[in-house]
Design an enzyme around this catalytic site. Structure first.
Site, PDB file in Angstrom:
ATOM      1  N   CYS A  23      -0.338   3.461 -10.171  1.00  0.00           N
ATOM      2  CA  CYS A  23      -1.399   2.568  -9.548  1.00  0.00           C
ATOM      3  C   CYS A  23      -2.940   2.983  -9.894  1.00  0.00           C
ATOM      4  O   CYS A  23      -3.303   2.121 -10.544  1.00  0.00           O
ATOM      5  CB  CYS A  23      -1.074   2.711  -8.158  1.00  0.00           C
ATOM      6  SG  CYS A  23       0.401   1.961  -7.446  1.00  0.00           S
ATOM      7  N   PHE A  56       0.944  -1.269  -0.002  1.00  0.00           N
ATOM      8  CA  PHE A  56       0.111  -0.146   0.058  1.00  0.00           C
ATOM      9  C   PHE A  56       0.699   1.410   0.114  1.00  0.00           C
ATOM     10  O   PHE A  56       0.262   2.254   0.376  1.00  0.00           O
ATOM     11  CB  PHE A  56      -0.886  -0.071   0.953  1.00  0.00           C
ATOM     12  CG  PHE A  56      -1.884  -1.281   1.300  1.00  0.00           C
ATOM     13  CD1 PHE A  56      -2.939  -1.261   0.353  1.00  0.00           C
ATOM     14  CD2 PHE A  56      -1.800  -2.278   2.000  1.00  0.00           C
ATOM     15  CE1 PHE A  56      -3.888  -2.391   0.445  1.00  0.00           C
ATOM     16  CE2 PHE A  56      -2.416  -3.474   2.024  1.00  0.00           C
ATOM     17  CZ  PHE A  56      -3.629  -3.618   1.152  1.00  0.00           C
TER      18      PHE A  56
HETATM   19  C1  UDX Z   1      -1.245   5.188  -4.539  1.00  0.00           C
HETATM   20  C2  UDX Z   1      -1.708   4.874  -3.204  1.00  0.00           C
HETATM   21  O1  UDX Z   1      -1.885   6.049  -2.406  1.00  0.00           O
HETATM   22  C3  UDX Z   1      -1.004   3.855  -2.618  1.00  0.00           C
HETATM   23  O2  UDX Z   1      -1.760   3.420  -1.532  1.00  0.00           O
HETATM   24  C4  UDX Z   1      -0.824   2.625  -3.618  1.00  0.00           C
HETATM   25  O3  UDX Z   1      -0.105   1.656  -2.841  1.00  0.00           O
HETATM   26  C5  UDX Z   1      -0.287   2.992  -4.861  1.00  0.00           C
HETATM   27  O4  UDX Z   1      -0.926   4.118  -5.616  1.00  0.00           O
HETATM   28  P1  UDX Z   1       0.670   6.830  -5.647  1.00  0.00           P
HETATM   29  O5  UDX Z   1       0.263   6.542  -6.859  1.00  0.00           O
HETATM   30  O6  UDX Z   1       1.920   6.912  -5.146  1.00  0.00           O
HETATM   31  O7  UDX Z   1      -0.024   5.852  -4.447  1.00  0.00           O
HETATM   32  O8  UDX Z   1       0.235   8.239  -5.130  1.00  0.00           O
HETATM   33  P2  UDX Z   1      -0.946   9.142  -4.365  1.00  0.00           P
HETATM   34  O9  UDX Z   1      -0.494  10.007  -3.468  1.00  0.00           O
HETATM   35  O10 UDX Z   1      -1.904   8.218  -4.092  1.00  0.00           O
HETATM   36  O11 UDX Z   1      -1.613   9.791  -5.639  1.00  0.00           O
HETATM   37  C6  UDX Z   1      -1.989   9.379  -6.841  1.00  0.00           C
HETATM   38  C7  UDX Z   1      -2.550  10.592  -7.637  1.00  0.00           C
HETATM   39  O12 UDX Z   1      -3.785  10.935  -7.096  1.00  0.00           O
HETATM   40  C8  UDX Z   1      -1.687  11.822  -7.957  1.00  0.00           C
HETATM   41  O13 UDX Z   1      -1.656  12.161  -9.367  1.00  0.00           O
HETATM   42  C9  UDX Z   1      -2.304  12.613  -7.094  1.00  0.00           C
HETATM   43  O14 UDX Z   1      -2.067  14.198  -7.490  1.00  0.00           O
HETATM   44  C10 UDX Z   1      -3.653  12.336  -7.149  1.00  0.00           C
HETATM   45  N1  UDX Z   1      -4.370  13.016  -5.729  1.00  0.00           N
HETATM   46  C11 UDX Z   1      -4.223  12.479  -4.761  1.00  0.00           C
HETATM   47  C12 UDX Z   1      -5.389  14.009  -6.008  1.00  0.00           C
HETATM   48  O15 UDX Z   1      -5.771  14.338  -7.114  1.00  0.00           O
HETATM   49  N2  UDX Z   1      -6.156  14.407  -5.083  1.00  0.00           N
HETATM   50  C13 UDX Z   1      -5.942  13.949  -3.720  1.00  0.00           C
HETATM   51  O16 UDX Z   1      -6.641  14.269  -2.857  1.00  0.00           O
HETATM   52  C14 UDX Z   1      -5.077  12.871  -3.766  1.00  0.00           C
END
Ligand code: UDX
Length: 445
Positions: A261, A153
Site C-alpha cells: 500500500c 483500511f
Molecule cells: C498499511 C496501512 O497500515 C493500512 O491501514 C492500509 O489499509 C494498507 O497499508 P500494511 O501495508 O499492511 O498496512 O502495513 P503497516 O503495518 O502499515 O506497515 C507498512 C510498512 O511501514 C511496513 O514496512 C512497516 O515496517 C513500516 N512501518 C510501519 C515503519 O517503518 N514504521 C512504523 O512505525 C510503522
C-alpha cells in the site's frame, strides 16, 4: 440480510467477504483463479493471515460463505457486489485499473437485477464515476446500477481484526438510496460510519495512507539526524508521543516502509496530483526519503566492510513486516540484491517468508530454518524484519555463532541496554552504536 458478492480473493476481497459472512450476510466470493477457489473451498486461505482460516471454515460450514469462479450466475442475482481486486502500480507510478474494469465489464454483462456496486479497491479519485459510467454503458439488462466507494483500511497481519473492529467505515455515495444500502450492510458491525460523496471517500484512503507514510519518512529523517548529533531516537519519539496531537504510533524508525500500500499509494497520489497540475511536495519527500532509507543499513556496514565479496552474511527477517509472508516492496529485496551482486554468501532466516523468497531467489541464498543456523560462522548480520522470534532471541547467540559479530539492525529489535556486554558490534537506526567486539575481548584478556 443482503445477498452479497465479493469480486477478488486477495487480501482486501477475501477478508471483506469472510468478515461480511461472519456478521451474518450471505456472501459469495468470486475469483477467476481456479486454484485459489479450490483451496478456499477446502477451507484453506491462499494468503497467510492470522485468524482467517478459522473464519473461512466456520462460515463455509454454516452456509454463509461460498466460493466460485462462475461470476455470471452470482453477479446476476446479487443485491450488492463489492470489487476488491488489486490496483498495482504502473511503471509511471499511476494505479493500474485493468482488474477493476475487467470486473466492471463482467458485472455489466451479468447483472439481472438492480444492484449496488461497491468499490473497495484503492482507486484514484474519480474512478468510481468512471466505473459507474462504464457499467451503465455496457449493461445487458434493463436494471438500475449505482456505484459506491467504500475504501479499506486493513493492515496485513491484523486484517481480520482491522475489519471486524475497524476504526471507522467510510462510505462514499451519490444518492440516499445507495447510502442506506451500505448503512444496512455495515449495521451489524456496530462501528462508526462516515458518509460522504464518492470522491471524498476515495481521497480519505489515499490521504490516510500517505499521511502514515509521511509520518514514517519523517521519523526516519529525524532518526538519521539523531545519529549525527548524538541523540537517541527512542527517547525523542517517547518525548514527542506524550503530546496527544502527535501520538505514539507509526513513529518507529527503520529501513523504510514496504508492503502493497504505502509505496504504491504515495506514488499514485503524487502522479494524480501532477496530472492535475499540482505538485504534492510533502508526499514526494516521503517517497524520496523512503527510497534512500532502504539502504541505511548497507551504508553503516560499508564503514566496517568496504566490500561484501566472499563475506558470509546472516540475514534475519525477509518479509516487509512481521505477521505476513508478503514480500511486496520488502526492503530486504534491494539489499539482498546488492549483497549478492557484490559476491556475498547469504544465509537467511524468516519464520514464514522463505517459500515466497525462493520464488525470487531460488538458488542464490542458503535458506535456514533457525536463527542459529543463519548466524553460523557469519561475518556480519543484517536484520530486516522485527519478527517476535528475532526480538526475543538469545542475544548471546551472536557472539557464540558468528565468526565476527557485526550486527546491523534495521528495525531496532533490541534495547541498547540488553545488547550491552554481549561482545558484539551493534548498529541500529537513530541510536548510538554499541562497539564491544574486540574491545571487550581485550579488556577481559
Ligand atoms: C498499511 C496501512 O497500515 C493500512 O491501514 C492500509 O489499509 C494498507 O497499508 P500494511 O501495508 O499492511 O498496512 O502495513 P503497516 O503495518 O502499515 O506497515 C507498512 C510498512 O511501514 C511496513 O514496512 C512497516 O515496517 C513500516 N512501518 C510501519 C515503519 O517503518 N514504521 C512504523 O512505525 C510503522
Amino acid at each position: 440480510m443482503s445477498n452479497i458478492t465479493v469480486a477478488g480473493t486477495g487480501y482486501v476481497g477475501l477478508v471483506t467477504g469472510v468478515c461480511l459472512a461472519e456478521v451474518g450476510h450471505q456472501v459469495t466470493c468470486v475469483d477467476n483463479n481456479d486454484e485459489k477457489i479450490n483451496l478456499l473451498r477446502q477451507g484453506i486461505s491462499p494468503i497467510y493471515e492470522p485468524g482467517l482460516d478459522e473464519l473461512i471454515v466456520k462460515n463455509t460450514e454454516n452456509g454463509k460463505l461460498d466460493f466460485t469462479t462462475d461470476y455470471q450466475s452470482v453477479y446476476a442475482h446479487s443485491d450488492v457486489i463489492f470489487i476488491g481486486v488489486g490496483t498495482p502500480e504502473n511503471e509511471d507510478g499511476s494505479a493500474n485499473l485493468n482488474y477493476v474494469f475487467t470486473v466492471a465489464k463482467e458485472i455489466a454483462e451479468s447483472v439481472e437485477q438492480d444492484c449496488l456496486v461497491v468499490v473497495k479497491s484503492t482507486v484514484p479519485i474519480g474512478t468510481n464515476d468512471r466505473v459507474e459510467a462504464y457499467i451503465k454503458a455496457h449493461l445487458k439488462h434493463n436494471v438500475k446500477i449505482e456505484v459506491a466507494s467504500n475504501p479499506e483500511f486493513l493492515a496485513q497481519g491484523t486484517a481480520v481484526r482491522d475489519t471486524l473492529y475497524a476504526s471507522r467505515i467510510v462510505i462514499g455515495t451519490e444518492s440516499d438510496e445507495a447510502k442506506q444500502i451500505l448503512m444496512d450492510v455495515y449495521e451489524p458491525f456496530k462501528l462508526p460510519i462516515l458518509a460522504m460523496n464518492r470522491r471524498s471517500a476515495e481521497m480519505v484512503k489515499y490521504a490516510s495512507n500517505d499521511f502514515l507514510a509521511l509520518k514514517i519518512s519523517f521519523i526516519n529523517d529525524i532518526a538519521n539526524l539523531c545519529e549525527k548529533v548524538g541523540a537517541n531516537i527512542e527517547d525523542v519519539t517517547n518525548g514527542m508521543s506524550y503530546d496527544e496531537r502527535i501520538g505514539n504510533r507509526f513513529l518507529n524508525p527503520g529501513i523504510g516502509y514496504g508492503g502493497s500500500c504505502f509505496p504504491k499509494d504515495t506514488k499514485a497520489l503524487h502522479w494524480l496530483a501532477e496530472e492535475e497540475g499540482y505538485i504534492l511536495r510533502t508526499v514526494k519527500a516521503a517517497i524520496d526519503v523512503n527510497e534512500k532509507q532502504k539502504y541505511a543499513l548497507i551504508k553503516k556496514a560499508r564503514n566496517d566492510f568496504p566490500t561484501f565479496n566472499e563475506k558470509k552474511v546472516a540475514v534475519l527477517g525477509l518479509t516487509f513486516k512481521p505477521g505476513t509472508d508478503d514480500l511486496r516492496e520488502a526492503p530486504s529485496i534491494p539489499n539482498i540484491r546488492l549483497l549478492l551482486n557484490e559476491g556475498a554468501h547469504i544465509q537467511a532466516f524468516d519464520p514464514v517468508g522463505i517459500e515466497n523468497y525462493k520464488k525470487l531467489f531460488p538458488d542464490q541464498i542458503s535458506y535456514k530454518h533457525s536463527i542459529e543456523e543463519a548466524l553460523e560462522d557469519a561475518e556480519l548480520c543484517f536484520i530486516f524484519t522485527e519478527w517476535p522470534e528475532i526480538k526475543e532471541m538469545d542475544l548471546g547467540l551472536f557472539k557464540e555463532k558468528m565468526k565476527t559479530p557485526y550486527i546491523y539492525d534495521g528495525r531496532n529489535c533490541f534495547s541498547l541496554y540488553e545488547i550491552q556486554n554481549k561482545g558484539v558490534n551493534y548498529h541500529s537506526i537513530g541510536r548510538p552504536s554499541v562497539i564491544e567486539y574486540g574491545v571487550l575481548d581485550e579488556v577481559q584478556a
